[in-house]
Scaffold this motif. Structure first.
Motif, PDB file in Angstrom:
ATOM      1  N   MET A   1       0.808  -1.192   0.000  1.00  0.00           N
ATOM      2  CA  MET A   1       0.000   0.000   0.000  1.00  0.00           C
ATOM      3  C   MET A   1       0.853   1.258   0.000  1.00  0.00           C
ATOM      4  SD  MET A   1      -3.013  -0.223  -0.308  1.00  0.00           S
ATOM      5  CE  MET A   1      -4.581  -0.878  -0.025  1.00  0.00           C
ATOM      6  N   GLN A   2       1.965   1.225   0.685  1.00  0.00           N
ATOM      7  CA  GLN A   2       2.791   2.419   0.784  1.00  0.00           C
ATOM      8  C   GLN A   2       3.272   2.867  -0.586  1.00  0.00           C
ATOM      9  OE1 GLN A   2       6.082   2.045   3.449  1.00  0.00           O
ATOM     10  NE2 GLN A   2       6.859   4.072   2.997  1.00  0.00           N
ATOM     11  N   LYS A   3       3.577   1.929  -1.451  1.00  0.00           N
ATOM     12  CA  LYS A   3       4.064   2.278  -2.781  1.00  0.00           C
ATOM     13  C   LYS A   3       3.021   3.094  -3.550  1.00  0.00           C
ATOM     14  CE  LYS A   3       6.124   0.300  -6.882  1.00  0.00           C
ATOM     15  NZ  LYS A   3       6.539  -0.901  -7.578  1.00  0.00           N
ATOM     16  N   ILE A   4       1.764   2.753  -3.377  1.00  0.00           N
ATOM     17  CA  ILE A   4       0.694   3.479  -4.061  1.00  0.00           C
ATOM     18  C   ILE A   4       0.668   4.933  -3.607  1.00  0.00           C
ATOM     19  CG2 ILE A   4      -1.814   3.679  -4.320  1.00  0.00           C
ATOM     20  CD1 ILE A   4      -1.940   0.625  -3.990  1.00  0.00           C
ATOM     21  N   THR A   5       0.896   5.157  -2.324  1.00  0.00           N
ATOM     22  CA  THR A   5       0.779   6.513  -1.779  1.00  0.00           C
ATOM     23  C   THR A   5       2.005   7.367  -2.052  1.00  0.00           C
ATOM     24  OG1 THR A   5       1.657   5.871   0.375  1.00  0.00           O
ATOM     25  CG2 THR A   5      -0.731   5.714   0.069  1.00  0.00           C
ATOM     26  N   LEU A   6       3.099   6.762  -2.466  1.00  0.00           N
ATOM     27  CA  LEU A   6       4.318   7.537  -2.674  1.00  0.00           C
ATOM     28  C   LEU A   6       4.404   8.180  -4.052  1.00  0.00           C
ATOM     29  CD1 LEU A   6       6.975   5.287  -0.910  1.00  0.00           C
ATOM     30  CD2 LEU A   6       5.857   7.341  -0.045  1.00  0.00           C
ATOM     31  N   ASP A   7       3.641   7.706  -4.994  1.00  0.00           N
ATOM     32  CA  ASP A   7       3.680   8.337  -6.311  1.00  0.00           C
ATOM     33  C   ASP A   7       2.516   9.317  -6.448  1.00  0.00           C
ATOM     34  OD1 ASP A   7       1.448   6.794  -6.853  1.00  0.00           O
ATOM     35  OD2 ASP A   7       2.531   5.338  -8.061  1.00  0.00           O
ATOM     36  N   ASP A   8       2.417   9.969  -7.587  1.00  0.00           N
ATOM     37  CA  ASP A   8       1.408  11.017  -7.787  1.00  0.00           C
ATOM     38  C   ASP A   8       0.143  10.515  -8.469  1.00  0.00           C
ATOM     39  OD1 ASP A   8       3.051  12.896  -6.609  1.00  0.00           O
ATOM     40  OD2 ASP A   8       4.026  13.430  -8.499  1.00  0.00           O
ATOM     41  N   TRP A  10      -2.343   8.813  -7.033  1.00  0.00           N
ATOM     42  CA  TRP A  10      -3.495   8.841  -6.141  1.00  0.00           C
ATOM     43  C   TRP A  10      -3.590  10.238  -5.543  1.00  0.00           C
ATOM     44  CZ3 TRP A  10      -4.092   5.521  -1.074  1.00  0.00           C
ATOM     45  CH2 TRP A  10      -5.422   5.567  -0.643  1.00  0.00           C
ATOM     46  N   LEU A  11      -4.654  10.948  -5.890  1.00  0.00           N
ATOM     47  CA  LEU A  11      -4.817  12.337  -5.461  1.00  0.00           C
ATOM     48  C   LEU A  11      -6.138  12.513  -4.734  1.00  0.00           C
ATOM     49  CD1 LEU A  11      -3.673  14.045  -8.780  1.00  0.00           C
ATOM     50  CD2 LEU A  11      -2.301  13.677  -6.725  1.00  0.00           C
ATOM     51  N   GLY A  12      -6.296  13.619  -4.060  1.00  0.00           N
ATOM     52  CA  GLY A  12      -7.558  13.940  -3.430  1.00  0.00           C
ATOM     53  C   GLY A  12      -7.562  13.683  -1.938  1.00  0.00           C
ATOM     54  N   GLU A  13      -8.715  13.948  -1.342  1.00  0.00           N
ATOM     55  CA  GLU A  13      -8.856  13.830   0.098  1.00  0.00           C
ATOM     56  C   GLU A  13      -8.631  12.408   0.589  1.00  0.00           C
ATOM     57  OE1 GLU A  13     -11.463  15.373   3.754  1.00  0.00           O
ATOM     58  OE2 GLU A  13     -11.468  16.368   1.826  1.00  0.00           O
ATOM     59  N   SER A  14      -9.087  11.420  -0.161  1.00  0.00           N
ATOM     60  CA  SER A  14      -8.881  10.036   0.264  1.00  0.00           C
ATOM     61  C   SER A  14      -7.391   9.714   0.332  1.00  0.00           C
ATOM     62  CB  SER A  14      -9.591   9.062  -0.670  1.00  0.00           C
ATOM     63  OG  SER A  14      -9.045   9.119  -1.970  1.00  0.00           O
ATOM     64  N   SER A  15      -6.618  10.285  -0.582  1.00  0.00           N
ATOM     65  CA  SER A  15      -5.174  10.076  -0.578  1.00  0.00           C
ATOM     66  C   SER A  15      -4.541  10.681   0.673  1.00  0.00           C
ATOM     67  CB  SER A  15      -4.555  10.702  -1.825  1.00  0.00           C
ATOM     68  OG  SER A  15      -3.150  10.705  -1.731  1.00  0.00           O
ATOM     69  N   VAL A  16      -4.953  11.887   1.012  1.00  0.00           N
ATOM     70  CA  VAL A  16      -4.409  12.567   2.188  1.00  0.00           C
ATOM     71  C   VAL A  16      -4.738  11.788   3.455  1.00  0.00           C
ATOM     72  CG1 VAL A  16      -4.555  14.649   3.603  1.00  0.00           C
ATOM     73  CG2 VAL A  16      -4.456  14.836   1.111  1.00  0.00           C
ATOM     74  N   ARG A  17      -5.989  11.372   3.589  1.00  0.00           N
ATOM     75  CA  ARG A  17      -6.396  10.620   4.783  1.00  0.00           C
ATOM     76  C   ARG A  17      -5.669   9.270   4.859  1.00  0.00           C
ATOM     77  NH1 ARG A  17     -10.743  12.789   7.551  1.00  0.00           N
ATOM     78  NH2 ARG A  17     -11.753  14.493   6.449  1.00  0.00           N
ATOM     79  N   ALA A  18      -5.524   8.630   3.719  1.00  0.00           N
ATOM     80  CA  ALA A  18      -4.822   7.344   3.704  1.00  0.00           C
ATOM     81  C   ALA A  18      -3.364   7.519   4.108  1.00  0.00           C
ATOM     82  CB  ALA A  18      -4.920   6.709   2.326  1.00  0.00           C
ATOM     83  N   PHE A  22      -1.599   5.553   7.010  1.00  0.00           N
ATOM     84  CA  PHE A  22      -0.433   4.714   6.734  1.00  0.00           C
ATOM     85  C   PHE A  22       0.751   5.147   7.588  1.00  0.00           C
ATOM     86  CE2 PHE A  22      -2.073   3.885   2.165  1.00  0.00           C
ATOM     87  CZ  PHE A  22      -2.936   2.922   2.642  1.00  0.00           C
ATOM     88  N   SER A  23       0.892   6.446   7.801  1.00  0.00           N
ATOM     89  CA  SER A  23       1.972   6.932   8.660  1.00  0.00           C
ATOM     90  C   SER A  23       1.783   6.432  10.086  1.00  0.00           C
ATOM     91  CB  SER A  23       2.015   8.461   8.653  1.00  0.00           C
ATOM     92  OG  SER A  23       2.405   8.934   7.387  1.00  0.00           O
ATOM     93  N   ALA A  24       0.554   6.476  10.552  1.00  0.00           N
ATOM     94  CA  ALA A  24       0.267   5.983  11.899  1.00  0.00           C
ATOM     95  C   ALA A  24       0.560   4.488  11.999  1.00  0.00           C
ATOM     96  CB  ALA A  24      -1.187   6.266  12.271  1.00  0.00           C
ATOM     97  N   THR A  25       0.200   3.746  10.968  1.00  0.00           N
ATOM     98  CA  THR A  25       0.457   2.302  10.963  1.00  0.00           C
ATOM     99  C   THR A  25       1.959   2.023  10.968  1.00  0.00           C
ATOM    100  OG1 THR A  25      -1.612   1.880   9.798  1.00  0.00           O
ATOM    101  CG2 THR A  25       0.051   0.145   9.724  1.00  0.00           C
ATOM    102  N   ARG A  26       2.723   2.766  10.172  1.00  0.00           N
ATOM    103  CA  ARG A  26       4.183   2.594  10.161  1.00  0.00           C
ATOM    104  C   ARG A  26       4.762   2.881  11.536  1.00  0.00           C
ATOM    105  NH1 ARG A  26       3.730   4.898   5.095  1.00  0.00           N
ATOM    106  NH2 ARG A  26       4.202   6.973   5.892  1.00  0.00           N
ATOM    107  N   TYR A  27       4.255   3.924  12.194  1.00  0.00           N
ATOM    108  CA  TYR A  27       4.712   4.272  13.532  1.00  0.00           C
ATOM    109  C   TYR A  27       4.421   3.127  14.507  1.00  0.00           C
ATOM    110  CZ  TYR A  27       4.876   6.462  18.103  1.00  0.00           C
ATOM    111  OH  TYR A  27       5.147   6.731  19.417  1.00  0.00           O
TER     112      TYR A  27
END
Length: 68
Positions: A1-8, A10-18, A22-27
């Motif tokens: 999933m992280q790979k999807i969020t690192l490129d451009d 996926w845009l929009g509010e759903s991308s920001v929330r995800a 994902f950052s919280a999950t990594r933490y």
């Protein structure tokens, strides 16, 4: 999933929330790894102390049959 969020792609509010989730999950995974390593160290040290104490008991230590 992280790979999807690192490129451009996926845009929009759903991308920001995800990304936030994902950052919280990594933490959490990192924190769990740190705790697991600390627990392993505690168990390793406890085992070393236990083995040393059994050696100090010598012939007084019970055998597997339960008798000294």
């Amino acid at each position: 999933m992280q790979k999807i969020t690192l490129d451009d792609t996926w845009l929009g509010e759903s991308s920001v929330r995800a990304q936030i989730k994902f950052s919280a999950t990594r933490y959490e995974y990192k924190a769990a790894q740190t705790q697991a390593k600390a627990t392993a160290t505690l168990l390793r040290n406890a085992h070393e102390q236990f083995v040393e104490l059994v050696k100090q008991l010598g012939p007084l230590a019970p055998t597997r049959s339960g008798r000294a």
